[in-house]
Each structure stands twice: as C-alpha cells, then as structure tokens.
Design a protein around this motif. Structure first.
Motif, PDB file in Angstrom:
ATOM      1  N   GLY A 183       0.813  -1.200   0.000  1.00  0.00           N
ATOM      2  CA  GLY A 183       0.000   0.000   0.000  1.00  0.00           C
ATOM      3  C   GLY A 183       0.848   1.252   0.000  1.00  0.00           C
ATOM      4  O   GLY A 183       2.092   1.202  -0.004  1.00  0.00           O
ATOM      5  N   ILE A 184       0.193   2.389   0.057  1.00  0.00           N
ATOM      6  CA  ILE A 184       0.888   3.665  -0.043  1.00  0.00           C
ATOM      7  C   ILE A 184       1.788   3.923   1.167  1.00  0.00           C
ATOM      8  O   ILE A 184       2.762   4.680   1.084  1.00  0.00           O
ATOM      9  N   ASP A 185       1.491   3.278   2.293  1.00  0.00           N
ATOM     10  CA  ASP A 185       2.282   3.489   3.507  1.00  0.00           C
ATOM     11  C   ASP A 185       3.034   2.247   3.945  1.00  0.00           C
ATOM     12  O   ASP A 185       3.516   2.172   5.074  1.00  0.00           O
ATOM     13  N   SER A 186       3.150   1.252   3.061  1.00  0.00           N
ATOM     14  CA  SER A 186       3.867   0.034   3.426  1.00  0.00           C
ATOM     15  C   SER A 186       5.077  -0.157   2.524  1.00  0.00           C
ATOM     16  O   SER A 186       5.178   0.436   1.449  1.00  0.00           O
ATOM     17  N   GLY A 187       6.009  -0.972   2.983  1.00  0.00           N
ATOM     18  CA  GLY A 187       7.228  -1.220   2.231  1.00  0.00           C
ATOM     19  C   GLY A 187       8.453  -0.746   3.004  1.00  0.00           C
ATOM     20  O   GLY A 187       8.356  -0.185   4.093  1.00  0.00           O
ATOM     21  N   ALA A 188       9.615  -0.974   2.415  1.00  0.00           N
ATOM     22  CA  ALA A 188      10.878  -0.614   3.061  1.00  0.00           C
ATOM     23  C   ALA A 188      11.013   0.904   3.162  1.00  0.00           C
ATOM     24  O   ALA A 188      10.710   1.627   2.220  1.00  0.00           O
ATOM     25  N   ILE A 189      11.451   1.378   4.315  1.00  0.00           N
ATOM     26  CA  ILE A 189      11.646   2.809   4.541  1.00  0.00           C
ATOM     27  C   ILE A 189      13.037   3.204   4.036  1.00  0.00           C
ATOM     28  O   ILE A 189      14.037   2.555   4.364  1.00  0.00           O
ATOM     29  N   VAL A 190      13.087   4.266   3.241  1.00  0.00           N
ATOM     30  CA  VAL A 190      14.350   4.789   2.733  1.00  0.00           C
ATOM     31  C   VAL A 190      14.482   6.238   3.185  1.00  0.00           C
ATOM     32  O   VAL A 190      13.598   6.792   3.842  1.00  0.00           O
ATOM     33  N   SER A 191      15.590   6.863   2.836  1.00  0.00           N
ATOM     34  CA  SER A 191      15.783   8.261   3.208  1.00  0.00           C
ATOM     35  C   SER A 191      14.739   9.147   2.528  1.00  0.00           C
ATOM     36  O   SER A 191      14.217   8.807   1.462  1.00  0.00           O
ATOM     37  N   VAL A 192      14.469  10.277   3.152  1.00  0.00           N
ATOM     38  CA  VAL A 192      13.474  11.199   2.587  1.00  0.00           C
ATOM     39  C   VAL A 192      13.862  11.673   1.194  1.00  0.00           C
ATOM     40  O   VAL A 192      13.018  11.690   0.285  1.00  0.00           O
ATOM     41  N   PRO A 193      15.116  12.078   0.941  1.00  0.00           N
ATOM     42  CA  PRO A 193      15.472  12.496  -0.423  1.00  0.00           C
ATOM     43  C   PRO A 193      15.243  11.402  -1.461  1.00  0.00           C
ATOM     44  O   PRO A 193      14.740  11.668  -2.557  1.00  0.00           O
ATOM     45  N   GLU A 194      15.617  10.153  -1.118  1.00  0.00           N
ATOM     46  CA  GLU A 194      15.393   9.059  -2.064  1.00  0.00           C
ATOM     47  C   GLU A 194      13.910   8.854  -2.309  1.00  0.00           C
ATOM     48  O   GLU A 194      13.468   8.676  -3.456  1.00  0.00           O
ATOM     49  N   ALA A 195      13.104   8.871  -1.251  1.00  0.00           N
ATOM     50  CA  ALA A 195      11.664   8.681  -1.401  1.00  0.00           C
ATOM     51  C   ALA A 195      11.049   9.778  -2.263  1.00  0.00           C
ATOM     52  O   ALA A 195      10.239   9.506  -3.155  1.00  0.00           O
ATOM     53  N   LEU A 196      11.440  11.018  -2.004  1.00  0.00           N
ATOM     54  CA  LEU A 196      10.914  12.132  -2.796  1.00  0.00           C
ATOM     55  C   LEU A 196      11.272  11.977  -4.269  1.00  0.00           C
ATOM     56  O   LEU A 196      10.420  12.137  -5.150  1.00  0.00           O
ATOM     57  N   LEU A 197      12.538  11.667  -4.538  1.00  0.00           N
ATOM     58  CA  LEU A 197      12.991  11.556  -5.918  1.00  0.00           C
ATOM     59  C   LEU A 197      12.298  10.419  -6.647  1.00  0.00           C
ATOM     60  O   LEU A 197      11.763  10.595  -7.759  1.00  0.00           O
ATOM     61  N   VAL A 198      12.276   9.241  -6.045  1.00  0.00           N
ATOM     62  CA  VAL A 198      11.681   8.078  -6.705  1.00  0.00           C
ATOM     63  C   VAL A 198      10.190   8.294  -6.919  1.00  0.00           C
ATOM     64  O   VAL A 198       9.655   8.034  -8.016  1.00  0.00           O
ATOM     65  N   ASN A 199       9.501   8.773  -5.898  1.00  0.00           N
ATOM     66  CA  ASN A 199       8.056   8.953  -6.019  1.00  0.00           C
ATOM     67  C   ASN A 199       7.696  10.017  -7.057  1.00  0.00           C
ATOM     68  O   ASN A 199       6.736   9.857  -7.824  1.00  0.00           O
ATOM     69  N   LEU A 200       8.463  11.092  -7.093  1.00  0.00           N
ATOM     70  CA  LEU A 200       8.208  12.126  -8.107  1.00  0.00           C
ATOM     71  C   LEU A 200       8.465  11.593  -9.511  1.00  0.00           C
ATOM     72  O   LEU A 200       7.710  11.912 -10.451  1.00  0.00           O
ATOM     73  N   LEU A 201       9.500  10.790  -9.669  1.00  0.00           N
ATOM     74  CA  LEU A 201       9.763  10.203 -10.978  1.00  0.00           C
ATOM     75  C   LEU A 201       8.640   9.263 -11.401  1.00  0.00           C
ATOM     76  O   LEU A 201       8.214   9.267 -12.571  1.00  0.00           O
ATOM     77  N   LEU A 202       8.143   8.465 -10.470  1.00  0.00           N
ATOM     78  CA  LEU A 202       7.049   7.548 -10.788  1.00  0.00           C
ATOM     79  C   LEU A 202       5.784   8.300 -11.168  1.00  0.00           C
ATOM     80  O   LEU A 202       5.107   7.962 -12.149  1.00  0.00           O
ATOM     81  N   LEU A 203       5.449   9.332 -10.409  1.00  0.00           N
ATOM     82  CA  LEU A 203       4.267  10.142 -10.718  1.00  0.00           C
ATOM     83  C   LEU A 203       4.443  10.882 -12.037  1.00  0.00           C
ATOM     84  O   LEU A 203       3.495  11.002 -12.825  1.00  0.00           O
ATOM     85  N   SER A 204       5.655  11.370 -12.287  1.00  0.00           N
ATOM     86  CA  SER A 204       5.912  12.094 -13.534  1.00  0.00           C
ATOM     87  C   SER A 204       5.812  11.171 -14.741  1.00  0.00           C
ATOM     88  O   SER A 204       5.304  11.566 -15.798  1.00  0.00           O
ATOM     89  N   LEU A 205       6.307   9.952 -14.600  1.00  0.00           N
ATOM     90  CA  LEU A 205       6.213   8.982 -15.696  1.00  0.00           C
ATOM     91  C   LEU A 205       4.754   8.748 -16.071  1.00  0.00           C
ATOM     92  O   LEU A 205       4.396   8.767 -17.262  1.00  0.00           O
ATOM     93  N   PHE A 206       3.919   8.547 -15.075  1.00  0.00           N
ATOM     94  CA  PHE A 206       2.495   8.347 -15.361  1.00  0.00           C
ATOM     95  C   PHE A 206       1.885   9.583 -16.001  1.00  0.00           C
ATOM     96  O   PHE A 206       1.137   9.495 -16.981  1.00  0.00           O
ATOM     97  N   ALA A 207       2.204  10.763 -15.468  1.00  0.00           N
ATOM     98  CA  ALA A 207       1.620  12.000 -15.984  1.00  0.00           C
ATOM     99  C   ALA A 207       2.027  12.245 -17.433  1.00  0.00           C
ATOM    100  O   ALA A 207       1.195  12.614 -18.274  1.00  0.00           O
ATOM    101  N   VAL A 208       3.302  12.041 -17.745  1.00  0.00           N
ATOM    102  CA  VAL A 208       3.773  12.263 -19.113  1.00  0.00           C
ATOM    103  C   VAL A 208       3.122  11.265 -20.068  1.00  0.00           C
ATOM    104  O   VAL A 208       2.633  11.629 -21.141  1.00  0.00           O
ATOM    105  N   GLN A 209       3.127   9.993 -19.692  1.00  0.00           N
ATOM    106  CA  GLN A 209       2.493   8.989 -20.549  1.00  0.00           C
ATOM    107  C   GLN A 209       1.022   9.315 -20.764  1.00  0.00           C
ATOM    108  O   GLN A 209       0.512   9.276 -21.893  1.00  0.00           O
ATOM    109  N   HIS A 210       0.341   9.654 -19.695  1.00  0.00           N
ATOM    110  CA  HIS A 210      -1.104   9.878 -19.753  1.00  0.00           C
ATOM    111  C   HIS A 210      -1.447  11.087 -20.600  1.00  0.00           C
ATOM    112  O   HIS A 210      -2.457  11.082 -21.314  1.00  0.00           O
TER     113      HIS A 210
END
Length: 261
Positions: free
Chosen positions: A44-71
């Motif tokens: 879920g959105i709040d489950s999984g391995a915890i990483v550093s805040v910068p890594e989480a921000l970067l990865v999540n923004l890239l994932l959201l951006s990939l969907f937005a660009v494709q869409h």
C-alpha cells in the motif's frame, strides 16, 4: 488466405488485445483502491521498506511524472496520428489504456513510503465514516464512466466495432446526469478518494497533492482540445456548469474528454 480471412484474423487479434488491455486496467484500478485506501493489498501507499526522505521524494516524483507524461502525451492528437502509423487505429485506445495501467502498476510496486503521520482519526466510528466518504469518491469515478461510455473510454468498443466491421461513430457532446452539475465528475471522484483519509501520512499527502496538480494540468490540455473540437457548444457549457466544485457557475473551461462519446 483471402483479404476477408486476413481482415477477420486481424479483427480477432485486435479484440483479444483490447480485452487483455481492459482486464489489466480493471485489475489495476481495483488495486489502486486498496493502495490508496489502506485496504489489504500486498503493498500500500504506507507500506514497504523505509528509505531516506530524499530518495523517497525523488523516486516517487519520478514515478508520478512517468504516469503524468504517458497519460498526457499519448492523449494528444499529434501523438495519436504518429502512433496509428504503426498500429491499427482500432487498438490505439487499448494501447493507451494498457500503458497507463502498466505505469500505475510500476508506481505501486516501486513507491517509497513516507510514513510520518500528519493526522490520524482515532475514533473508530468516525474513521470508518471518513473511509466511507473516500469510497464514495471511487463510486463516483466508476459511475461517471458508465454515464457516458465506459467501454469506449477504455478501448473495448473500438475493438468490438472493428471485429464486427462497424465504423466508429463521430464524437458528440453529451451531459448525462452528473455532467449537468459538474464538468469533471471523474476527476472530482479521484480527488475525494485521494484526499479524504482517516490517516494522512507524508507519502499519502504527496501522492494526493501531485495527482491533484496533474488533474488540473490534464483538464487544461483536454479542454484546449475540446474547444477546438466542439467550439461554442463547449463554451456555452462551461458558462453554465462548474469544473470541479458542483453547482458553482462555470467560468473558463470546457467538459472532460470523458463526457464525449
């Protein structure tokens, strides 16, 4: 094999492809409900391995951006014209739906949780009521698609028409039921589902905020296309009907592409 046999084979292959794309979408949207709402899903959105805040921000923004660009890019007319040079027009929408679903599945798989709690409703009854409101958002999403043309929206009607040798009718403007009080009930449903939560973490807030920002960007792009397609008919509609907040008078937008069948 003669031309008719080849055409029939292509129609059957297109239908199988469209059906597979729709099934992938259906599984994806069901998983999305659990992912956002905290229902039992593998991740879920709040489950999984915890990483550093910068890594989480970067990865999540890239994932959201990939969907937005494709869409967004695949929904534009120039891209559709380019794509249909290489694939049959009948499966263009199914391809769009399939790739959007795969982008979402990748997001669910690779999402990095940011579990710091911003608010939490401790009262069980109140928390259940809030969750119920969130579920109403998802019901609004599905209901809105069926009020217009659910199967055209997700590519099945196109492949069925192709299989049966029927041409796709030209788009026409319709405002059934919910579309008479808000131009974008599908987007409204997503916003309710994403924001109304008994527990809001930083990761959930990021997901809701970025997707909401994308919704408004997507509306602007869609409305530009729709003004070009329907002209004054949409301009009059936008003056009567609110964009997102029901019953507020519209000002400067046109209806959702999903309200065109």
């Amino acid at each position: 094999r003669g031309p008719q046999d080849r055409a029939a084979g292509a129609g059957s292959a297109g239908f199988a492809y469209g059906l597979a794309a729709y099934l992938v979408f259906f599984v994806t949207i069901l998983y999305a409900i659990g992912f956002v709402s905290g229902l039992p899903v593998p991740k879920g959105i709040d489950s999984g391995a915890i990483v550093s805040v910068p890594e989480a921000l970067l990865v999540n923004l890239l994932l959201l951006s990939l969907f937005a660009v494709q869409h967004s890019v695949m929904a534009r007319k120039p891209f559709k014209r380019w794509l249909t040079q290489y694939i049959p027009a009948a499966v263009e929408r199914s391809t769009y739906v399939l790739l959007a679903s795969l982008a979402l599945l990748l997001l669910f798989w690779q999402w990095r949780p940011m579990p710091h709690v911003l608010w939490h409703i401790a009262d069980t009854s109140f928390a259940m009521a809030v969750t119920g409101v969130s579920m109403v958002g998802w019901v609004l999403v599905f209901t809105s698609t069926f009020l217009i043309n659910h199967f055209e929206l997700f590519g099945l009607q196109q492949v069925v028409n192709n299989l049966n040798g029927r041409t796709v009718p030209p788009p026409r403007f319709r405002t059934p039921l919910l579309y008479k009080v808000v131009r974008h009930p599908i987007y409204l449903g997503f916003m309710v589902a994403f924001w109304v939560a008994p527990t809001m973490t930083v990761g959930h807030l990021m997901f809701a905020a970025v997707t909401t920002a994308y919704i408004f960007v997507g509306i602007a792009l869609e409305e530009r296309d729709l003004v070009e397609l329907f002209g004054d008919e949409y301009r009059r509609y936008r003056q009567r009907v609110a964009m997102i907040v029901p019953f507020r008078r519209g000002k400067s937008a046109t209806p959702d592409r999903k309200s065109v069948v």
